[in-house]
Design a protein around this motif. Structure first.
Motif, mmCIF file in Angstrom:
data_model
loop_
_atom_site.group_PDB
_atom_site.id
_atom_site.type_symbol
_atom_site.label_atom_id
_atom_site.label_comp_id
_atom_site.label_asym_id
_atom_site.label_seq_id
_atom_site.Cartn_x
_atom_site.Cartn_y
_atom_site.Cartn_z
ATOM 1 N N GLU A 193 2.157 11.981 9.516
ATOM 2 C CA GLU A 193 1.684 10.788 8.808
ATOM 3 C C GLU A 193 0.821 11.190 7.618
ATOM 4 O O GLU A 193 0.280 12.294 7.562
ATOM 5 N N CYS A 194 0.701 10.281 6.660
ATOM 6 C CA CYS A 194 -0.118 10.526 5.461
ATOM 7 C C CYS A 194 -1.573 10.238 5.822
ATOM 8 O O CYS A 194 -1.891 9.144 6.299
ATOM 9 N N ALA A 195 -2.446 11.218 5.578
ATOM 10 C CA ALA A 195 -3.854 11.061 5.963
ATOM 11 C C ALA A 195 -4.598 10.095 5.035
ATOM 12 O O ALA A 195 -5.747 9.755 5.291
ATOM 13 N N ILE A 196 -3.953 9.678 3.968
ATOM 14 C CA ILE A 196 -4.619 8.743 3.048
ATOM 15 C C ILE A 196 -4.309 7.296 3.449
ATOM 16 O O ILE A 196 -5.209 6.503 3.680
ATOM 17 N N CYS A 197 -3.023 6.951 3.583
ATOM 18 C CA CYS A 197 -2.677 5.553 3.907
ATOM 19 C C CYS A 197 -2.441 5.350 5.407
ATOM 20 O O CYS A 197 -2.268 4.226 5.857
ATOM 21 N N LEU A 198 -2.425 6.457 6.162
ATOM 22 C CA LEU A 198 -2.233 6.464 7.615
ATOM 23 C C LEU A 198 -0.872 5.904 8.058
ATOM 24 O O LEU A 198 -0.707 5.474 9.181
ATOM 25 N N PHE A 202 0.904 14.878 1.600
ATOM 26 C CA PHE A 202 0.625 13.440 1.585
ATOM 27 C C PHE A 202 1.759 12.744 0.841
ATOM 28 O O PHE A 202 2.547 13.403 0.152
ATOM 29 N N HIS A 203 1.818 11.403 0.948
ATOM 30 C CA HIS A 203 2.740 10.672 0.076
ATOM 31 C C HIS A 203 2.412 11.049 -1.366
ATOM 32 O O HIS A 203 1.227 11.102 -1.727
ATOM 33 N N THR A 204 3.434 11.245 -2.174
ATOM 34 C CA THR A 204 3.183 11.620 -3.578
ATOM 35 C C THR A 204 2.317 10.575 -4.277
ATOM 36 O O THR A 204 1.320 10.903 -4.921
ATOM 37 N N TYR A 205 2.703 9.276 -4.104
ATOM 38 C CA TYR A 205 1.953 8.235 -4.814
ATOM 39 C C TYR A 205 0.521 8.098 -4.290
ATOM 40 O O TYR A 205 -0.398 7.775 -5.019
ATOM 41 N N CYS A 206 0.306 8.395 -2.985
ATOM 42 C CA CYS A 206 -1.050 8.278 -2.417
ATOM 43 C C CYS A 206 -1.953 9.381 -2.983
ATOM 44 O O CYS A 206 -3.045 9.123 -3.460
ATOM 45 N N VAL A 207 -1.466 10.623 -2.899
ATOM 46 C CA VAL A 207 -2.334 11.742 -3.274
ATOM 47 C C VAL A 207 -2.494 11.867 -4.799
ATOM 48 O O VAL A 207 -3.553 12.260 -5.281
HETATM 49 ZN ZN LIG Z 1 0.240 7.652 2.068
#
Ligand SMILES: [Zn+2]
Ligand SMILES: [Zn+2]
Length: 272
Positions: free
Chosen positions: A221-226, A244-249
């Protein structure tokens, strides 16, 4: 309370204490602009009526003279001694006011200023620019009897009050605006140092998420958006190997912090 003297301290040679007045020749009803001195009593709303006379024994007013008549206003020329000396001499000679004129310079109207204690000055004094002085001098010499004039204050705003308002409100406001702008600029430059440039971030590694290739201890899972990763989703891989997701990080690195959200490593520092 007079605080006009504060201006030379606040603004150096730019002395902006100004009180405008004029000299009215009663016989011709013509007015001549003048500038009230920073010392001496202020002209009342009714002004001051007297006979304008140039002291012929000393036209500069640098020495005492015999009063030519009662209620006389001394018309003296600039130079030879200080403004305050002229006014003191004319006051001692019985004048009820003094008009100092500029015979030569074309510098316009100036505010006569005197350092030190001027509390002994009990008569008002004004400054006349060259053209006004010359015209009045000529008039005073061609009339047979002493010329009656009225010294009047054109600005009925109480200037000392305005001075106080300027110092209390305007100066701190300018200072506050200056502090606010420099604080904003500092914040902006600090923020720039805290984030990573976009052109740096887009060069970082990419990978496609795959359940089949998932190894032990790798994040699902992405640690930014969970949000859980979806098969085939594009991920950004940071130098510390966290993904992470590209757009999130990308958004995190370019607008928040240039550190990895998990291990806090500076992504622009290689190796750290
Ligand atoms: Zn994310
Ligand atoms: Zn990391």
């Amino acid at each position: 309370m007079k605080i006009g003297w504060l201006y030379p301290l606040l603004f150096g040679s730019c002395y902006i204490f100004k009180a405008h007045g004029s000299l009215l020749v009663i016989a011709t009803n013509e007015t001549y602009a003048d500038r009230i001195a920073s010392f001496g009593p202020r002209l009342s709303e009714n002004g001051k009526v007297g006979y304008l006379v140039e002291p012929f024994t000393d036209p500069t007013g640098c020495s005492r003279v015999n009063a030519p008549c009662s209620d006389w206003v001394a018309l003296v020329r600039r130079g030879g001694c200080s403004f305050i000396t002229k006014v003191r001499n004319m006051q001692a000679s019985g004048a009820i006011a003094v008009a100092v004129g500029d015979p030569e310079h074309q510098s316009g109207w100036i505010t006569m200023y005197a350092p030190g204690d001027t509390s002994d000055i009990t008569i008002p004094s004004v400054f006349l620019a060259r053209n006004e002085y010359r015209a009045l001098l000529y008039l005073s010499k061609i009339v047979d009897s002493p010329m009656t004039i009225l010294l009047q204050l054109d600005d009925f705003i109480t200037w000392p009050l305005l001075d106080i308002l300027m110092v209390i409100f305007v100066s701190p406001s300018i200072m506050m605006i200056f502090i606010y702008i420099s604080w904003q600029l500092r914040l902006k430059s600090r923020k720039k140092l805290e984030v990573a440039p976009m052109e740096f971030v887009v060069r970082l590694g990419l990978k496609q998420f795959s359940f089949e290739k998932l190894r032990e201890n790798e994040a699902e899972e992405c640690a930014i958006c969970l949000e859980d990763y979806i098969n085939g989703e594009q991920l950004r891989v940071l130098p510390c190997k966290h993904d992470f997701h590209t757009y999130c990080v990308d958004a995190w690195l370019t607008t928040q912090k240039k550190f990895c959200p998990i291990c806090k490593r500076d992504i622009t520092c290689n190796p750290c």
